[in-house]
Scaffold this motif. Sequence first.
Motif, mmCIF file in Angstrom:
data_model
loop_
_atom_site.group_PDB
_atom_site.id
_atom_site.type_symbol
_atom_site.label_atom_id
_atom_site.label_comp_id
_atom_site.label_asym_id
_atom_site.label_seq_id
_atom_site.Cartn_x
_atom_site.Cartn_y
_atom_site.Cartn_z
ATOM 1 N N PHE A 78 -8.830 30.554 -10.534
ATOM 2 C CA PHE A 78 -7.508 30.004 -10.265
ATOM 3 C C PHE A 78 -6.455 30.744 -11.081
ATOM 4 O O PHE A 78 -5.422 31.158 -10.568
ATOM 5 N N THR A 79 -6.728 30.919 -12.343
ATOM 6 C CA THR A 79 -5.712 31.476 -13.228
ATOM 7 C C THR A 79 -5.449 32.952 -12.938
ATOM 8 O O THR A 79 -4.330 33.430 -13.092
ATOM 9 N N TYR B 249 1.345 23.358 -4.836
ATOM 10 C CA TYR B 249 1.851 24.033 -6.019
ATOM 11 C C TYR B 249 3.368 23.844 -6.135
ATOM 12 O O TYR B 249 3.898 23.549 -7.201
ATOM 13 N N ALA C 107 -0.298 35.570 -11.803
ATOM 14 C CA ALA C 107 -1.396 34.967 -12.557
ATOM 15 C C ALA C 107 -0.908 33.879 -13.512
ATOM 16 O O ALA C 107 -1.445 32.767 -13.543
ATOM 17 N N SER D 170 4.168 34.795 -5.155
ATOM 18 C CA SER D 170 3.031 35.652 -4.836
ATOM 19 C C SER D 170 2.153 35.037 -3.753
ATOM 20 O O SER D 170 1.579 35.741 -2.922
ATOM 21 N N LEU D 171 2.067 33.711 -3.768
ATOM 22 C CA LEU D 171 1.303 33.045 -2.713
ATOM 23 C C LEU D 171 1.972 33.250 -1.366
ATOM 24 O O LEU D 171 1.328 33.502 -0.348
ATOM 25 N N ILE E 188 -4.011 37.711 -2.910
ATOM 26 C CA ILE E 188 -2.788 38.155 -3.577
ATOM 27 C C ILE E 188 -2.959 39.535 -4.198
ATOM 28 O O ILE E 188 -2.172 40.453 -3.956
ATOM 29 N N SER F 84 -5.494 34.228 -10.070
ATOM 30 C CA SER F 84 -5.055 34.295 -8.665
ATOM 31 C C SER F 84 -6.054 35.061 -7.795
ATOM 32 O O SER F 84 -5.671 35.870 -6.955
ATOM 33 N N GLY G 83 0.918 30.936 -14.498
ATOM 34 C CA GLY G 83 1.572 29.908 -13.707
ATOM 35 C C GLY G 83 1.329 28.541 -14.293
ATOM 36 O O GLY G 83 0.999 28.393 -15.470
ATOM 37 N N LEU G 84 1.469 27.552 -13.424
ATOM 38 C CA LEU G 84 1.220 26.177 -13.864
ATOM 39 C C LEU G 84 -0.178 26.076 -14.455
ATOM 40 O O LEU G 84 -0.428 25.310 -15.374
ATOM 41 N N GLY G 85 -1.080 26.878 -13.897
ATOM 42 C CA GLY G 85 -2.459 26.849 -14.345
ATOM 43 C C GLY G 85 -2.615 27.186 -15.823
ATOM 44 O O GLY G 85 -3.522 26.697 -16.486
ATOM 45 N N ASN G 86 -1.736 28.030 -16.330
ATOM 46 C CA ASN G 86 -1.841 28.416 -17.739
ATOM 47 C C ASN G 86 -1.294 27.349 -18.663
ATOM 48 O O ASN G 86 -1.762 27.164 -19.780
ATOM 49 N N SER H 247 4.700 32.354 -9.654
ATOM 50 C CA SER H 247 3.406 32.335 -8.975
ATOM 51 C C SER H 247 3.564 32.008 -7.498
ATOM 52 O O SER H 247 2.886 32.576 -6.651
HETATM 53 N N1 PHE Z 1 -2.615 31.794 -11.145
HETATM 54 C C1 PHE Z 1 -1.700 30.720 -10.992
HETATM 55 C C2 PHE Z 1 -1.796 29.748 -12.130
HETATM 56 O O1 PHE Z 1 -2.604 29.889 -12.996
HETATM 57 C C3 PHE Z 1 -1.924 29.880 -9.806
HETATM 58 C C4 PHE Z 1 -2.020 30.609 -8.612
HETATM 59 C C5 PHE Z 1 -3.125 30.476 -7.886
HETATM 60 C C6 PHE Z 1 -1.017 31.432 -8.248
HETATM 61 C C7 PHE Z 1 -3.234 31.183 -6.773
HETATM 62 C C8 PHE Z 1 -1.124 32.137 -7.150
HETATM 63 C C9 PHE Z 1 -2.256 32.006 -6.424
HETATM 64 O O2 PHE Z 1 -1.051 28.812 -12.147
#
Ligand code: PHE
Length: 451
Positions: free
Chosen positions: A229-230, A100, A20, A334-335, A237, A232, A22-25, A331
């Motif tokens: 997104f954040t 990603y 969870a 996990s993908l 997953i 996941s 990840g770059l998104g945070n 992250s």
């Molecule tokens: N949750 C991760 C993030 O916030 C992005 C992500 C998306 C990771 C989907 C895995 C799957 O960056």
Amino acid sequence: MAREQWASKMGFILAAVGSAVGLGNIWRFPYMAYENGGGAFLIPYFVALLFVGIMVMVLELALGHSTKGSAPLALRRLGKNFEWIGWLAIATAFIITTYYTAIIAWALVYLVKLFMVGFPTDFGGFFFSDILALSSGHGDLGGFNLPILVGLALIWGVNYIVVNSGVRKGLEKANEILMPVLFFLILALVVRSITLPGGLMGIEYYLTPNFAVLLTPKVWIDAFSQIFFTLSLGFGIMVAYSSYLPKKSDLTASAFTISLMNCGFSFLAGFAVFGTLGYMAMTQGVPISEVVTQSIGLAFVAFPQALSLMPGGIILAAIFFIALFVAGISSSVSLVESTASAVIDKFNLPRHKAASAVIATSFFASLIYATNAGLYWLDSVDHYINWFTIPLVAVLEIIVSIWIFKGSKLEKYIDNLSEYNLGSFWKFFAGIFSPLFLIYMILNGAWTELT
Ligand code: PHE
Ligand code: NA
């Protein structure tokens, strides 16, 4: 062959948090907050987290746990005709990994260049032409950007090592190390940025709600898509991860822990970003609402530029890009795992074969982002995935598992395992509120596409 299992509950939580967070945070959340007027974003974000994010997380955990399968297998076990929905989730995961990993590669190349040449004078130019090599001539190898290509190869190598080592020795071990490291890196950035002159002004922008924007649909849509997104969600997953849990596992408590830790991390990262932006706004005498101009530019242009203005900034920049790298890698594994476990379940392959096949394919697919067209593709893929594919997977998952398969059965299953029962609150928000909003998101996205 017995299904792999997490060694400990903590290990599972950390691996899920690793996915969870990840770059998104670090990059996407602060940007979303910034673009939507700072503090105003936090209200819809919290609503989305509580009433949709955590509820759908419970659903995905229950799906994987009750069927002991990754997404396609899990859905097939609910009904023969539903397997394709699981594959749609896997396809989404696969597409996301390709771009990603490209962003992780940018962070890596940025880090190396910082060490080699220090801060540039023109940050925009540095990022777009030196790192991305968008205007040809820089690091161009027949249309390929060599440093990014090397970065991608390295990142995929790390992914291979982790996923190939399996649930316990790979995913669990890696995250047990990476998550604490990441936490301290971010903490260092937070402490520095809020003690800067102007830092508190930035924080104020971050935390002051602007209730007027709550009336604009965009804020809500951005918040809801950021939550998916954040956390996941919609990639299979959490389904795969909970399929590796032992029989007695409190899914409700896990969903809350994972989600709150993730959003807590975002909230914390926001302090680092906004404090630093406040400092830059003050030093340069511009309003804070004008220091960032472009989404990706927040992490790769405005933020490093702000750091360059302060003493010792180069060390903070190094910390920042290492943090991006760590958050990204934890992250991306996990993908890859989501896809690999689907392949293992479907074709009964040993893990190393599935991992090699998935990683080789993804590596080649990710090369498109090492070309001149990379940024263009990244933008449109990210956009399309967020308004269409993710909500679609989520809606289909909900319809099949709550409406067709009978939500009350699932509700009982979840509640029997949990210390605190969500009861029909869950069924309403996961089963009715969430899909209505998701459908609205898809329609709104389609409408914007068409007009
Ligand atoms: N949750 C991760 C993030 O916030 C992005 C992500 C998306 C990771 C989907 C895995 C799957 O960056
Ligand atoms: Na996240």
